[in-house]
Design a protein around this motif. Structure first.
Motif: not given
Length: 228
Positions: A106-107, A110, A113, A147
């Motif tokens: 997830h990090d 991010e 992105n 994501k």
């Protein structure tokens, strides 16, 4: 667990270092290619606030200034953003480097992105300076609700937002091999292939799930929105 400490992008713009510096440091100019609202207390230790729209903002302080060469910012989490400007024969090279600590899917998603978003704005800066053209309306037109992150040379889905076109069709842990028949092996390519399509576009995904190949089709909706 996988982690990343530095992420970097660069671009060459056909103009002087002074012009690039002005575009970075003068709020009214920065609003023409990147931000919707920009506030800069331009001194070492001065605060900076950048507002991009869609609830995306940056708050930090300036920790280093070398005029026409380098600008370093520190955000509220202590992560660094370093802009570097170098004159070259063919123009001016503009580089951005993020320094932080991104751990896990997830990090890293991010971070990718953020870096991708910044690179699009850098391309827009090039357009703004060279052609006096703002192409931000072409960015992030639509989405499927995914994501993602790059994993070696594959694109891994790390989360699927509920009530989006991908919900119930794509799963976290899937690997996207192709979008509309075009092979994708990096976050940037996959994001462009989906988000720069008009709203309502049919997107065909070739996916690997549990070592099996499957095909998924979904229509895009306006970026950041949910299905009704």
């Amino acid at each position: 667990m996988e982690w990343i400490s530095v992420a970097k992008k660069e671009i060459v713009i056909n103009t002087s270092a002074e012009k690039v510096w002005e575009a970075l440091t003068i709020p009214s100019l920065r609003n023409k290619w990147e931000t919707k609202r920009c506030e800069i207390d331009f001194r070492k230790g001065g605060k900076i606030y950048l507002e991009y729209g869609r609830n995306v903002t940056f708050k930090g302080v300036i920790i280093e200034i070398i005029e026409n060469e380098k600008l370093v910012l520190k955000d509220i989490e202590g992560y660094l953003t370093t802009w570097t400007i170098q004159s070259q024969d063919e123009g001016t090279k503009l580089s951005i480097e993020y320094t932080g600590n991104w751990v896990g899917d997830h990090d890293i998603s991010e971070m990718e992105n953020m870096l991708f978003r910044t690179f699009l704005f850098m391309l827009n800066l090039k357009n703004f300076i060279e052609d006096n053209y703002d192409q931000r309306e072409q960015f992030w037109k639509s989405w499927l609700g995914l994501k993602m992150r790059t994993e070696i040379d594959r694109v891994k889905v790390v989360h699927v937002h509920e009530n989006t076109p991908a919900s119930g069709k794509v799963q976290a842990g899937d690997y996207i091999q192709a979008v509309n028949g075009e092979v994708v092996n990096h976050f940037d390519g996959c994001e462009i292939a989906i988000t720069q399509q008009p709203v309502g576009s049919k997107i065909k995904l070739d996916i690997i799930r549990n070592n099996e190949k499957i095909k998924v089709t979904a229509n895009t909706i306006r970026f950041g929105t949910l299905l009704k």
